[in-house]
Design an enzyme around this catalytic site. Structure first.
Site, PDB file in Angstrom:
ATOM      1  N   HIS A  54       0.841  -1.197   0.000  1.00 17.54           N
ATOM      2  CA  HIS A  54       0.000   0.000   0.000  1.00 17.54           C
ATOM      3  C   HIS A  54       0.875   1.246   0.000  1.00 17.54           C
ATOM      4  O   HIS A  54       1.818   1.354   0.777  1.00 17.54           O
ATOM      5  CB  HIS A  54      -0.919   0.023   1.217  1.00 17.54           C
ATOM      6  N   SER A  55       0.555   2.194  -0.881  1.00 19.77           N
ATOM      7  CA  SER A  55       1.222   3.494  -0.960  1.00 19.77           C
ATOM      8  C   SER A  55       2.727   3.290  -1.181  1.00 19.77           C
ATOM      9  O   SER A  55       3.114   2.653  -2.151  1.00 19.77           O
ATOM     10  CB  SER A  55       0.909   4.309   0.298  1.00 19.77           C
ATOM     11  N   MET A  56       3.595   3.782  -0.306  1.00 22.36           N
ATOM     12  CA  MET A  56       5.024   3.537  -0.475  1.00 22.36           C
ATOM     13  C   MET A  56       5.313   2.047  -0.588  1.00 22.36           C
ATOM     14  O   MET A  56       6.188   1.613  -1.349  1.00 22.36           O
ATOM     15  CB  MET A  56       5.814   4.124   0.697  1.00 22.36           C
ATOM     16  N   THR A  60      -1.873  -0.893  -4.017  1.00 21.14           N
ATOM     17  CA  THR A  60      -2.997  -0.037  -3.660  1.00 21.14           C
ATOM     18  C   THR A  60      -2.499   1.353  -3.306  1.00 21.14           C
ATOM     19  O   THR A  60      -1.430   1.518  -2.695  1.00 21.14           O
ATOM     20  CB  THR A  60      -3.782  -0.616  -2.465  1.00 21.14           C
TER      21      THR A  60
END
Length: 255
Positions: free
Chosen positions: A94-96, A121
């Site tokens: 997720h993200s980073m 995501t």
């Protein structure tokens, strides 16, 4: 929070799933740690063995410096997976964490142990540049950015108003932002495994078009799923995200 040992400071296992056909390796977002994936591990057990990556500089590794180069971080995680955990793998970030998962996937492919799939995501594709430079913000601006990403989550907002919590969180978060904002792969190579990208339709930092760009990094199948919500849509669509992961694993696991 109970754990079972993996023999590695980098890998956490909260629940056991001895009959799982594949391991889901989860990569946290900036400022977060392995424990963020404890609820997902509980939701997927005993069908799927969830392993959560613990980056240095947080939680029980708080005395270590944060990794400020994502490619070096990916080198270490790929090595740990090969040394400590049996394949096959599906990677989730997720993200980073999506970018770190992608870089680890590249390394596993190069080492001849390709992941079965990648699920990302809340993060733009690696080839898209990041325009904003949050790492240069002062503490007040950084807190404002966190509140923007967590809009609607009153529990997180209360924590961000606690100076004691901020003293712990902000140094780690700033280190992670230094790493992610220095990262750019203008000619990022594609993966051979199937890729699934998910996001929120109201995410203030990752518009749907940036999620769609992950397709250029997949030579196998690509699937995009957009939910109602912001950057942390997966916290409010737990069942649907769980099902997407199960469907992806079923699709990439030989019967």
């Amino acid at each position: 929070m109970a754990e079972t040992s993996t023999g590695s400071a980098w890998i956490r296992r909260f629940h056991t799933a001895p009959d799982s056909p594949v391991r889901l390796v989860c990569f946290p977002y900036a400022g977060s740690g392995a424990s963020y994936y404890h609820p997902l591990s509980r939701a997927l057990a005993p069908d799927v063995q969830v392993l959560a990556v613990q980056y240095p500089g947080r939680q029980d590794r708080a005395d270590e410096p944060c990794a400020e180069d994502l490619t070096v971080l990916a080198d270490r995680v790929a090595g740990e997976l090969l040394d400590r955990c049996d394949p096959p793998f599906v990677l989730f970030g997720h993200s980073m964490g999506a970018v770190v998962a992608y870089e680890v996937a590249l390394r596993l492919e190069a080492l001849g142990v390709p992941p079965r799939g990648l699920v990302v995501t809340g993060r733009r594709a690696p080839s898209l540049p990041r325009v904003r430079r949050v790492r240069f913000a002062d503490d007040a601006e950084l807190v404002a950015e966190l509140k923007r990403l967590n809009a609607g989550n009153e529990a997180v907002t209360r924590l961000l108003d606690d100076e004691g919590v901020l003293r712990i969180v902000l140094p780690t978060l700033r280190g992670d932002y230094r790493a992610i904002e220095r990262y750019h792969r203008p000619s990022a190579p594609p993966l051979r495994c199937p890729v699934v990208a998910m996001g929120g339709d109201a995410d203030p930092v990752t518009p749907v078009a940036d999620l769609e760009a992950w397709e250029r990094h997949a030579t196998a199948s690509f699937r995009l799923r957009v939910f109602r919500g912001g950057h942390f849509f997966l916290d409010t669509h737990t069942d649907a995200v769980r099902q997407e992961i199960l469907d992806h694993i079923a699709a990439v696991t030989p019967r």
